[in-house]
Design an enzyme around this catalytic site. Structure first.
Site, PDB file in Angstrom:
ATOM      1  N   SER A  40       0.834  -1.205   0.000  1.00 18.00           N
ATOM      2  CA  SER A  40       0.000   0.000   0.000  1.00 18.00           C
ATOM      3  C   SER A  40       0.867   1.252   0.000  1.00 18.00           C
ATOM      4  CB  SER A  40      -0.921   0.013   1.212  1.00 18.00           C
ATOM      5  OG  SER A  40      -1.725  -1.135   1.231  1.00 18.00           O
TER       6      SER A  40
HETATM    7  N1  SAH Z   1      -0.871  -4.687   4.114  1.00 16.23           N
HETATM    8  C1  SAH Z   1      -0.234  -5.064   2.885  1.00 16.23           C
HETATM    9  C2  SAH Z   1      -1.143  -4.810   1.706  1.00 16.23           C
HETATM   10  C3  SAH Z   1      -1.018  -5.863   0.685  1.00 16.23           C
HETATM   11  S1  SAH Z   1      -2.244  -5.837  -0.583  1.00 16.23           S
HETATM   12  C4  SAH Z   1       1.103  -4.384   2.734  1.00 16.23           C
HETATM   13  O1  SAH Z   1       1.430  -3.476   3.493  1.00 16.23           O
HETATM   14  O2  SAH Z   1       1.870  -4.805   1.874  1.00 16.23           O
HETATM   15  C5  SAH Z   1      -3.552  -6.774   0.134  1.00 16.23           C
HETATM   16  C6  SAH Z   1      -3.265  -8.186   0.492  1.00 16.23           C
HETATM   17  O3  SAH Z   1      -4.500  -8.773   0.872  1.00 16.23           O
HETATM   18  C7  SAH Z   1      -2.723  -9.061  -0.643  1.00 16.23           C
HETATM   19  O4  SAH Z   1      -1.523  -9.644  -0.241  1.00 16.23           O
HETATM   20  C8  SAH Z   1      -3.818 -10.113  -0.850  1.00 16.23           C
HETATM   21  O5  SAH Z   1      -3.337 -11.393  -1.198  1.00 16.23           O
HETATM   22  C9  SAH Z   1      -4.464 -10.137   0.509  1.00 16.23           C
HETATM   23  N2  SAH Z   1      -5.822 -10.690   0.540  1.00 16.23           N
HETATM   24  C10 SAH Z   1      -6.818 -10.545  -0.378  1.00 16.23           C
HETATM   25  N3  SAH Z   1      -7.905 -11.236  -0.003  1.00 16.23           N
HETATM   26  C11 SAH Z   1      -7.609 -11.837   1.186  1.00 16.23           C
HETATM   27  C12 SAH Z   1      -8.311 -12.690   2.071  1.00 16.23           C
HETATM   28  N4  SAH Z   1      -9.556 -13.106   1.841  1.00 16.23           N
HETATM   29  N5  SAH Z   1      -7.679 -13.122   3.181  1.00 16.23           N
HETATM   30  C13 SAH Z   1      -6.406 -12.743   3.457  1.00 16.23           C
HETATM   31  N6  SAH Z   1      -5.685 -11.934   2.656  1.00 16.23           N
HETATM   32  C14 SAH Z   1      -6.272 -11.480   1.529  1.00 16.23           C
END
Ligand code: SAH
Length: 222
Positions: free
Chosen positions: A70
């Site tokens: 993000s």
């Molecule tokens: N907080 C992270 C953001 C990553 S993007 C950072 O700082 O890098 C969002 C993430 O949510 C992705 O890795 C994606 O695989 C995950 N995601 C999407 N749907 C999900 C679910 N149902 N359960 C767990 N993770 C999920």
């Protein structure tokens, strides 16, 4: 970890990081603890080395598997909202991704629980966070739509991917007086970031701002 790699040089140096923090301040981030934590957290270690030089730009960057780390502004904003009333004991994050938001939370909260549905990202985040000596974090490879019932209730829940609607199971894992920060909406339309506050059986929803997140997807990917 190698000290130079940790502290960074050139485009990953402390000076570059301080510039990012100044920008966050200008954009309206007010919580000093949050700003100090962003300044002290080596974002370049959470992304591919080839992208290191862009680590302290205020942009989302690819982390593989079609996912993104993000934007620093949104990480800071969500963290600030979560901590506004000091709800910092037990926090649940849905969407570990590369673990950057997890690391920020770990420095500001007692225990952080974080769930990721893509195995490769979950494993990589574990390695990165261990390398940073953060030990008040528990990671789970699972579908975050289910939350993490065994450790509920949580004082705070941060969801870092967008569902079409707020998942009921997550609401129920929020402690009385707890706060959830969650983006909601489809991929085509603009999404909206909400703060949800639980008071007994009531949930008060407050619109924060327009946002853009990857989708919250059901099931796991091995
Ligand atoms: N907080 C992270 C953001 C990553 S993007 C950072 O700082 O890098 C969002 C993430 O949510 C992705 O890795 C994606 O695989 C995950 N995601 C999407 N749907 C999900 C679910 N149902 N359960 C767990 N993770 C999920």
């Amino acid at each position: 970890m190698n000290a130079t790699r940790l502290s960074g040089i050139g485009m990953t140096s402390q000076r570059t990081r301080s510039r990012l923090v100044q920008w966050l301040l200008d954009e309206g981030i007010q919580n000093q603890q949050v700003l100090t934590t962003v300044e002290a957290t080596p974002r370049h270690l959470f992304i591919d080395e080839g992208l290191s030089h862009r680590a302290y730009e205020n942009t989302a960057l690819p982390i593989g598997e079609g996912q993104t780390i993000s934007q620093p502004y949104i990480v800071a904003r969500m963290t600030e909202l979560l901590l506004e009333t000091g709800a910092s004991d037990k926090v649940l994050e849905i969407g570990t991704g590369c673990g950057y938001q997890t690391a920020i939370l770990a420095k500001l909260c007692k225990t952080v629980f974080s769930v990721e549905r893509i195995r490769k990202l979950h494993m990589q985040a574990r390695k990165t966070l261990k390398g940073l000596n953060l030990h008040n974090i528990q990671l789970l490879f699972a579908d975050g739509f289910n939350g993490w019932q065994q450790n509920a209730p949580f004082d705070g829940i941060i969801v870092t991917a967008a569902p079409a609607q707020i998942p009921e199971k997550l609401l129920l894992q929020l402690a009385d007086g707890g706060r959830m920060i969650i983006p909601v909406g489809s991929q085509e339309a603009e999404q909206e970031l909400y703060l949800v506050e639980r008071q007994g059986d009531k949930f008060r929803k407050t619109f924060i701002e327009k946002v853009k997140f990857v989708p919250l997807v059901g099931g796991v990917a091995r």
